[in-house]
Design an enzyme around this catalytic site. Structure first.
Site, PDB file in Angstrom:
ATOM      1  N   ARG A 204       0.871  -1.170   0.000  1.00  0.00           N
ATOM      2  CA  ARG A 204       0.000   0.000   0.000  1.00  0.00           C
ATOM      3  C   ARG A 204       0.911   1.224   0.000  1.00  0.00           C
ATOM      4  O   ARG A 204       2.049   1.168   0.462  1.00  0.00           O
ATOM      5  CB  ARG A 204      -0.893   0.015   1.239  1.00  0.00           C
ATOM      6  CG  ARG A 204      -1.820  -1.193   1.360  1.00  0.00           C
ATOM      7  CD  ARG A 204      -2.633  -1.124   2.643  1.00  0.00           C
ATOM      8  NE  ARG A 204      -3.559  -2.255   2.788  1.00  0.00           N
ATOM      9  CZ  ARG A 204      -3.284  -3.375   3.434  1.00  0.00           C
ATOM     10  NH1 ARG A 204      -2.086  -3.531   4.008  1.00  0.00           N
ATOM     11  NH2 ARG A 204      -4.169  -4.347   3.512  1.00  0.00           N
ATOM     12  N   LYS A 229      -1.585  -1.868   7.795  1.00  0.00           N
ATOM     13  CA  LYS A 229      -3.014  -1.663   8.035  1.00  0.00           C
ATOM     14  C   LYS A 229      -3.511  -2.628   9.100  1.00  0.00           C
ATOM     15  O   LYS A 229      -3.183  -3.814   9.074  1.00  0.00           O
ATOM     16  CB  LYS A 229      -3.788  -1.880   6.732  1.00  0.00           C
ATOM     17  CG  LYS A 229      -5.259  -1.477   6.838  1.00  0.00           C
ATOM     18  CD  LYS A 229      -5.943  -1.567   5.498  1.00  0.00           C
ATOM     19  CE  LYS A 229      -7.398  -1.155   5.600  1.00  0.00           C
ATOM     20  NZ  LYS A 229      -8.086  -1.234   4.294  1.00  0.00           N
ATOM     21  N   HIS A 294      -2.671   2.091  -6.057  1.00  0.00           N
ATOM     22  CA  HIS A 294      -3.261   0.835  -5.593  1.00  0.00           C
ATOM     23  C   HIS A 294      -3.439  -0.154  -6.747  1.00  0.00           C
ATOM     24  O   HIS A 294      -3.518  -1.356  -6.524  1.00  0.00           O
ATOM     25  CB  HIS A 294      -4.597   1.098  -4.890  1.00  0.00           C
ATOM     26  CG  HIS A 294      -4.827   0.219  -3.700  1.00  0.00           C
ATOM     27  ND1 HIS A 294      -4.062   0.287  -2.546  1.00  0.00           N
ATOM     28  CD2 HIS A 294      -5.723  -0.780  -3.485  1.00  0.00           C
ATOM     29  CE1 HIS A 294      -4.486  -0.615  -1.679  1.00  0.00           C
ATOM     30  NE2 HIS A 294      -5.489  -1.289  -2.232  1.00  0.00           N
ATOM     31  N   ARG A 297      -0.646  -2.574  -6.703  1.00  0.00           N
ATOM     32  CA  ARG A 297      -0.847  -3.641  -5.710  1.00  0.00           C
ATOM     33  C   ARG A 297      -1.810  -4.697  -6.247  1.00  0.00           C
ATOM     34  O   ARG A 297      -1.568  -5.896  -6.115  1.00  0.00           O
ATOM     35  CB  ARG A 297      -1.362  -3.015  -4.413  1.00  0.00           C
ATOM     36  CG  ARG A 297      -1.715  -4.011  -3.289  1.00  0.00           C
ATOM     37  CD  ARG A 297      -2.059  -3.204  -2.044  1.00  0.00           C
ATOM     38  NE  ARG A 297      -2.915  -3.944  -1.125  1.00  0.00           N
ATOM     39  CZ  ARG A 297      -2.480  -4.734  -0.151  1.00  0.00           C
ATOM     40  NH1 ARG A 297      -1.182  -4.932   0.016  1.00  0.00           N
ATOM     41  NH2 ARG A 297      -3.324  -5.328   0.671  1.00  0.00           N
ATOM     42  N   HIS A 320      -4.138  -9.559   4.153  1.00  0.00           N
ATOM     43  CA  HIS A 320      -5.596  -9.614   4.286  1.00  0.00           C
ATOM     44  C   HIS A 320      -5.994 -10.476   5.477  1.00  0.00           C
ATOM     45  O   HIS A 320      -5.440 -11.554   5.678  1.00  0.00           O
ATOM     46  CB  HIS A 320      -6.231 -10.198   3.022  1.00  0.00           C
ATOM     47  CG  HIS A 320      -6.191  -9.269   1.853  1.00  0.00           C
ATOM     48  ND1 HIS A 320      -6.362  -9.693   0.547  1.00  0.00           N
ATOM     49  CD2 HIS A 320      -5.997  -7.929   1.780  1.00  0.00           C
ATOM     50  CE1 HIS A 320      -6.284  -8.658  -0.271  1.00  0.00           C
ATOM     51  NE2 HIS A 320      -6.071  -7.583   0.454  1.00  0.00           N
ATOM     52  N   TYR A 329      -9.494 -11.458  -6.531  1.00  0.00           N
ATOM     53  CA  TYR A 329      -8.539 -11.460  -7.648  1.00  0.00           C
ATOM     54  C   TYR A 329      -8.769 -12.624  -8.606  1.00  0.00           C
ATOM     55  O   TYR A 329      -8.307 -12.589  -9.744  1.00  0.00           O
ATOM     56  CB  TYR A 329      -7.099 -11.474  -7.115  1.00  0.00           C
ATOM     57  CG  TYR A 329      -6.765 -10.205  -6.368  1.00  0.00           C
ATOM     58  CD1 TYR A 329      -6.621  -8.994  -7.035  1.00  0.00           C
ATOM     59  CD2 TYR A 329      -6.647 -10.200  -4.975  1.00  0.00           C
ATOM     60  CE1 TYR A 329      -6.365  -7.820  -6.351  1.00  0.00           C
ATOM     61  CE2 TYR A 329      -6.376  -9.033  -4.284  1.00  0.00           C
ATOM     62  CZ  TYR A 329      -6.237  -7.838  -4.983  1.00  0.00           C
ATOM     63  OH  TYR A 329      -5.986  -6.680  -4.301  1.00  0.00           O
TER      64      TYR A 329
END
Length: 347
Positions: A204, A229, A294, A297, A320, A329
Site C-alpha cells: 500500500r 493496516k 493501488h 498492488r 488480508h 482477484y
C-alpha cells in the site's frame, strides 16, 4: 497541510474555496479532486461543499448546526476513547465528524432515547439525500456503531444496525507489459525505485512511505512492514532485482530516517507527490487508464495468481485478514478465461 479552506457562495452555489501557494504539484493535486474548478473572478480553486470535503479540509460546521451540550460532551468523550485505543487521527476525525452530523440531526433528543429507527431515518433523510458514496456511508455507520458500542444507557441495539450493502467492484489491473512501461518511464532513481517496490512487494502507498532503511533485510531478502493496516506487522519477499535497485538508490539519495524522504531530510515522502509521480509515468508511456498506486498492488496480486501462486500465500503477502478479500482477484485473472473457447469461433 499547505492550504487553507473556507466556505463560500459562488454563482448561487455553496462551495469550498481552497487557498494555497501556487505550485504545480499542489495545482495537480487539487485538479484530481472531483468537482474542482478554477474561478478567474475570485482567483481561487473551489470544490463542492460536501461532508467529505469538509472533513478533508478540516472545516468545522458553525452554529446553528451544532449538537446539544450533551452531544458535544459525548463527542469529546468518544475522541478520548479512540485516542486511548490508538486509532489513527484520520479515523478519529472521520468517526467524530460522522457522529457530530448524526447528533446535529437530532439536536433536541437525549442520546439515551436514540433508537435504531433514528439511525435508519438519518441514513435515508441525510446520507442518501446528500448522495454519499457507499464506502463513505459505511464509514459513517461504522463511526455511529462504535460510539454507541462504547456509551451506556442507550436504546440502540448495536448488532441490528446494518451497514449498506457493498458494491461488488472488481479491482483494476494493469497488464505486465503496462506495468513494465510504467516502471521504466522515470529516469529519476528515487521515483523508479518507489514505484517498483510497490509493485514487486504488493505494498500500500502508506506502507511504502513508512519504510525505514532498517526494514530492508538484505541477508534474508525480505521487507519488514511495521504497523501496516490494522496495526499488524508482516513481511514481504525482496527480489534480487529490487535489492540491486535499492542499493543504487541508497548510494545516490542517502536517506536518513525514512527510506524515501521528501525535500526535507528526515521527513517521509508525500503521498500525493507519489501519486503525481505515477501520473507522470502514465503520461510518458501514453497509457490512458486512470491508474492509481493501488492498481500496482492489485496487479501484483493478479499476476501472482496467474503465475500459479496459491491464494493462501497471496493473502499473507497482501496482509488480508480474510481469504474472501483475496478471492476477488480470481475474478480478474485472465489465465482461465483465455483457455475458454467462445462458441462464436465455431460458427
Amino acid at each position: 497541510m499547505r492550504w487553507n479552506a473556507q466556505l463560500i457562495t459562488h454563482r448561487k452555489e455553496k462551495r469550498i474555496a481552497v487557498y494555497f501557494e501556487k505550485k504545480p504539484e499542489l495545482i495537480a493535486r487539487i485538479k484530481q479532486l472531483e468537482g474542482s474548478r478554477w474561478s478567474q473572478t475570485l482567483g481561487v480553486w473551489h470544490l463542492p461543499d460536501t461532508f467529505e470535503n469538509r472533513i478533508r479540509f478540516k472545516i468545522h460546521t458553525s452554529s446553528p448546526n451544532v449538537p446539544s451540550d450533551e452531544g458535544i460532551a459525548q463527542i469529546d468523550k468518544f475522541k478520548q476513547w479512540m485516542r486511548s485505543r490508538r486509532y489513527s487521527e484520520s479515523t478519529i476525525t472521520t468517526y467524530s465528524e460522522a457522529l457530530k452530523s448524526f447528533l446535529v440531526f437530532y439536536p433536541e433528543k437525549p442520546i439515551s432515547e436514540i433508537t435504531n429507527e433514528d439511525v435508519i431515518r438519518y441514513n435515508n433523510e441525510y446520507v442518501l439525500e446528500k448522495k454519499f458514496s457507499t464506502s463513505f456511508q459505511n464509514q459513517i455507520v461504522n463511526g455511529i456503531k462504535l460510539f454507541f458500542a462504547t456509551v451506556r444507557d442507550t436504546k440502540i441495539e448495536i448488532d441490528k444496525i446494518h451497514r449498506p450493502k457493498r458494491e461488488k467492484v472488481l479491482p483494476n489491473v494493469l497488464s505486465k507489459e503496462e506495468v513494465k512501461l510504467i516502471l521504466n518511464a522515470h529516469t529519476n532513481i528515487k521515483h523508479k525505485t518507489m514505484l517498483s517496490l510497490i509493485y514487486s512487494c504488493g505494498l500500500r502507498c502508506g506502507e511504502l512511505l513508512a519504510l525505514r532503511p532498517m526494514h530492508i533485510d538484505s541477508k534474508r531478502n525480505i521487507v519488514l512492514l511495521k504497523n501496516a493496516k490494522g496495526k499488524k506487522d508482516r513481511i514481504a519477499p525482496l527480489s534480487p532485482k529490487i535489492l540491486e535497485m535499492l542499493r543504487e538508490y541508497y548510494k545516490v539519495c542517502q536517506p536518513t530516517t525514512y527510506l524515501f524522504e521528501g525535500q526535507i531530510k528526515g521527513q517521509p515522502y508525500d503521498a500525493r507527490s507519489l501519486q503525481l509521480v505515477l501520473k507522470q509515468a502514465l503520461q510518458k508511456t501514453g497509457i490512458t487508464k486512470p491508474a492509481t498506486l493501488h492498481w500496482l498492488r492489485h496487479s501484483f496480486a493478479t499476476h501472482l495468481l496467474e503465475s500459479g501462486t496459491d491464494l493462501r500465500y497471496i493473502q499473507e503477502l497482501l496482509g488480508h485478514n480474510s481469504s474472501k478479500t483475496t478471492e476477488i482477484y480470481t475474478h480478474v485473472s485472465t489465465k482461465s478465461l483465455q483457455q475458454i473457447r467462445s462458441p462464436f469461433d465455431d460458427l
